[in-house]
Design a protein around this motif. Structure first.
Motif, mmCIF file in Angstrom:
data_model
loop_
_atom_site.group_PDB
_atom_site.id
_atom_site.type_symbol
_atom_site.label_atom_id
_atom_site.label_comp_id
_atom_site.label_asym_id
_atom_site.label_seq_id
_atom_site.Cartn_x
_atom_site.Cartn_y
_atom_site.Cartn_z
ATOM 1 N N GLY A 1 0.821 -1.101 -0.011
ATOM 2 C CA GLY A 1 0.030 -0.068 0.024
ATOM 3 C C GLY A 1 0.888 1.318 0.074
ATOM 4 O O GLY A 1 1.954 1.377 -0.618
ATOM 5 N N SER A 2 0.560 2.277 0.880
ATOM 6 C CA SER A 2 1.208 3.467 0.950
ATOM 7 C C SER A 2 0.670 4.374 1.843
ATOM 8 O O SER A 2 -0.622 4.092 2.301
ATOM 9 C CB SER A 2 1.291 4.159 -0.467
ATOM 10 N N THR A 3 1.583 5.134 2.521
ATOM 11 C CA THR A 3 0.874 6.229 3.320
ATOM 12 C C THR A 3 0.132 7.036 2.519
ATOM 13 O O THR A 3 -0.879 7.690 3.165
ATOM 14 C CB THR A 3 2.162 7.287 3.704
ATOM 15 N N ALA A 4 0.139 6.982 1.426
ATOM 16 C CA ALA A 4 -0.810 7.934 0.338
ATOM 17 C C ALA A 4 -2.316 7.205 0.615
ATOM 18 O O ALA A 4 -3.170 7.990 0.093
ATOM 19 C CB ALA A 4 -0.156 7.746 -0.992
ATOM 20 N N GLY A 5 -2.427 6.018 1.043
ATOM 21 C CA GLY A 5 -3.582 5.670 1.129
ATOM 22 C C GLY A 5 -4.451 5.863 2.168
ATOM 23 O O GLY A 5 -5.486 5.637 2.449
ATOM 24 N N PRO B 1 -4.030 12.327 2.996
ATOM 25 C CA PRO B 1 -4.131 12.843 1.620
ATOM 26 C C PRO B 1 -2.919 13.760 1.471
ATOM 27 O O PRO B 1 -2.356 14.522 2.428
ATOM 28 C CB PRO B 1 -5.659 13.738 1.950
ATOM 29 N N TYR B 2 -2.608 14.333 0.350
ATOM 30 C CA TYR B 2 -1.696 15.389 -0.234
ATOM 31 C C TYR B 2 -1.944 15.778 -1.671
ATOM 32 O O TYR B 2 -2.755 15.243 -2.459
ATOM 33 C CB TYR B 2 -0.226 14.993 -0.057
ATOM 34 N N PRO B 3 -1.868 17.162 -2.046
ATOM 35 C CA PRO B 3 -2.114 17.413 -3.308
ATOM 36 C C PRO B 3 -1.164 16.701 -4.396
ATOM 37 O O PRO B 3 -0.075 16.362 -4.225
ATOM 38 C CB PRO B 3 -1.429 18.872 -2.995
ATOM 39 N N VAL C 1 -5.832 10.077 -7.389
ATOM 40 C CA VAL C 1 -6.086 8.688 -7.744
ATOM 41 C C VAL C 1 -5.102 7.894 -7.069
ATOM 42 O O VAL C 1 -5.397 6.641 -6.825
ATOM 43 C CB VAL C 1 -6.387 8.522 -9.368
ATOM 44 N N TYR C 2 -3.769 8.186 -7.191
ATOM 45 C CA TYR C 2 -2.719 7.224 -6.448
ATOM 46 C C TYR C 2 -3.148 6.844 -5.260
ATOM 47 O O TYR C 2 -3.380 5.636 -4.768
ATOM 48 C CB TYR C 2 -1.466 7.975 -6.739
ATOM 49 N N GLY C 3 -3.336 8.118 -4.266
ATOM 50 C CA GLY C 3 -3.520 7.747 -3.061
ATOM 51 C C GLY C 3 -5.206 6.816 -2.665
ATOM 52 O O GLY C 3 -5.106 6.028 -1.947
ATOM 53 N N PRO D 1 4.607 1.718 2.798
ATOM 54 C CA PRO D 1 5.478 2.589 3.270
ATOM 55 C C PRO D 1 5.375 4.196 2.952
ATOM 56 O O PRO D 1 4.345 4.554 2.158
ATOM 57 C CB PRO D 1 6.934 2.296 2.121
ATOM 58 N N GLY D 2 6.102 4.941 3.601
ATOM 59 C CA GLY D 2 6.137 6.508 3.143
ATOM 60 C C GLY D 2 7.229 6.787 1.919
ATOM 61 O O GLY D 2 7.720 5.839 1.229
ATOM 62 N N ILE D 3 7.702 7.731 1.962
ATOM 63 C CA ILE D 3 8.598 8.034 0.737
ATOM 64 C C ILE D 3 9.922 7.292 0.975
ATOM 65 O O ILE D 3 10.741 7.355 1.755
ATOM 66 C CB ILE D 3 9.037 9.804 0.767
ATOM 67 N N GLU E 1 12.679 3.934 -8.420
ATOM 68 C CA GLU E 1 12.461 4.435 -9.688
ATOM 69 C C GLU E 1 11.038 5.176 -9.810
ATOM 70 O O GLU E 1 10.564 5.743 -10.598
ATOM 71 C CB GLU E 1 12.628 3.576 -10.776
ATOM 72 N N PHE E 2 10.340 5.138 -8.622
ATOM 73 C CA PHE E 2 8.950 5.417 -8.257
ATOM 74 C C PHE E 2 8.703 6.840 -8.820
ATOM 75 O O PHE E 2 7.904 7.140 -9.777
ATOM 76 C CB PHE E 2 8.774 5.310 -6.963
ATOM 77 N N SER E 3 9.776 7.769 -8.375
ATOM 78 C CA SER E 3 9.392 9.125 -8.704
ATOM 79 C C SER E 3 9.933 9.572 -10.229
ATOM 80 O O SER E 3 9.457 10.458 -10.613
ATOM 81 C CB SER E 3 10.234 10.112 -7.850
ATOM 82 N N VAL F 1 9.189 7.509 -12.694
ATOM 83 C CA VAL F 1 7.874 6.989 -13.375
ATOM 84 C C VAL F 1 6.935 8.060 -13.214
ATOM 85 O O VAL F 1 6.253 8.541 -14.340
ATOM 86 C CB VAL F 1 7.509 5.723 -12.985
ATOM 87 N N ARG F 2 6.848 8.675 -11.809
ATOM 88 C CA ARG F 2 5.859 9.605 -11.441
ATOM 89 C C ARG F 2 5.840 11.006 -12.358
ATOM 90 O O ARG F 2 4.964 11.484 -12.942
ATOM 91 C CB ARG F 2 5.619 9.928 -10.084
ATOM 92 N N ASN F 3 7.187 11.119 -12.433
ATOM 93 C CA ASN F 3 7.375 12.535 -13.325
ATOM 94 C C ASN F 3 7.801 12.220 -14.682
ATOM 95 O O ASN F 3 8.586 12.904 -15.129
ATOM 96 C CB ASN F 3 8.556 13.081 -12.680
HETATM 97 C C1 8X3 Z 1 4.651 6.768 -2.342
HETATM 98 C C2 8X3 Z 1 4.843 7.513 -1.217
HETATM 99 O O1 8X3 Z 1 4.501 9.983 -0.470
HETATM 100 O O2 8X3 Z 1 4.985 9.664 -2.802
HETATM 101 O O3 8X3 Z 1 3.402 5.749 -2.417
HETATM 102 O O4 8X3 Z 1 2.933 8.849 -1.973
HETATM 103 S S1 8X3 Z 1 4.079 9.118 -1.679
#
Ligand code: 8X3
Ligand code: NDP
Length: 259
Positions: free
Chosen positions: A138-142, A145-147, A151-153, A182-184, A188-190, A192-194
């Motif tokens: 999962g993720s802390t994003a679940g 909330p944050y801007p 949909v990801y969260g 996990p949190g941050i 390669e997550f970021s 992909v995100r960017n």
């Molecule tokens: C990834 C962590 O903080 O970018 O799930 O949402 S965060």
């Protein structure tokens, strides 16, 4: 006989680190992901330590998932632990400014893909019985909330609730379910995100000490190796340098909208 772990999204980040961790412990490892070359090179690296089977797989494709799991070689068929790790974030901007297709990709991967793999492997895990484990990433994003999380969260909130609900259905089977959030963490997550922008990705981790993929892999191994009678429902792990901010209060009384 060694136990077998099935890992989705093993071509980088948490998944690759988890494959390394389990192989070092002598588990048989099934590594899957879309990038064939990455799988091959990880398979070559770990093949000296443990039995490794690679599966080129897009988790979004339910037929391909069923087919891949149905055709596992006999030596890798008795899965003990499923690590549902494949996932991604896209569209790092406000919901009103992002592409609908990116939102669908997150839903199709983080929700539909995770459900596809779980559904296909549940009969095997139930056959394994006591000690069998599903670890959903999962993720802390679940939870928080944050801007730009839109949909990801929300997909990760699904992962949490799905994990809890699955536990109810599996009561009596011996199969354990964990939502590991996990949190941050620097992977390669970021990137992909960017959308491949390395400097935007680096900026996410600049000046702080994020989690590493290895930190997360350690938790996964810990959970999978606990005595059979213990179920960890949820773990939320963050770097010490990550906490919460204050409420965002909009301090401007000018009316908005209208024509
Ligand atoms: C990834 C962590 O903080 O970018 O799930 O949402 S965060
Ligand atoms: P990475 O980008 O390093 O790894 C993501 C993995 O997911 C890759 O192996 C990728 O493989 C795989 N993947 C993506 N889409 C698919 C697909 N359709 N089918 C199969 N595999 C796919 O990121 P992380 O290791 O950081 O991310 C792993 C998980 O952890 C994700 O679910 C992410 O949401 C979650 N997470 C990440 C955090 C972070 O800060 N890094 C924090 C909390 C949770 P390939 O492209 O080869 O298919």
């Amino acid at each position: 006989m060694s136990k077998t772990v099935f890992i989705t999204g093993a071509t980088s980040g948490f998944g690759a680190a988890t494959a390394r961790r389990f192989a070092h412990d002598g588990w048989a490892v099934v590594i899957s992901g879309r990038r064939k070359e990455r799988l091959r090179s990880l398979g070559d690296e770990l093949g000296f330590l443990a039995p490794v089977h690679t599966v080129v797989l897009d988790v979004q494709n339910a037929d391909a998932v069923r087919e891949a799991i149905g055709s596992l070689p006999a030596k890798f068929r008795d899965i003990h632990t499923l690590v549902n790790n494949a996932g991604l974030a896209l569209a790092p901007d406000a919901m009103q400014r992002v592409e609908l297709a990116d939102l669908h990709t997150m839903i199709n991967t983080n929700i539909t893909g995770l459900v596809n793999v779980t559904h296909a492997l549940l009969p095997t895990l139930i056959r394994t019985g006591d000690g069998a484990t599903v670890i959903n990433i999962g993720s802390t994003a679940g939870e928080w909330p944050y801007p730009g999380s839109h949909v990801y969260g929300a997909t990760k909130a699904f992962v949490k609730q799905f994990s809890y609900n699955l536990r109810c259905d599996l009561q009596g089977t011996g199969v354990r379910v964990t939502d590991l959030s996990p949190g941050i963490a620097e992977t390669e997550f970021s990137v992909v995100r960017n959308n491949g922008d390395r400097s935007a990705a680096d900026a996410v981790y600049e000046g702080t000490v994020p989690l590493t993929a290895r930190d997360v892999a350690e938790q996964i191994a810990h959970i999978a190796n606990l005595p059979d009678h213990i179920n960890i429902n949820r773990v939320e792990m963050v770097p010490v340098r990550q906490a919460w901010g204050p409420y965002a209060i909009h301090r401007d009384k000018t009316p908005t909208g209208g024509v």
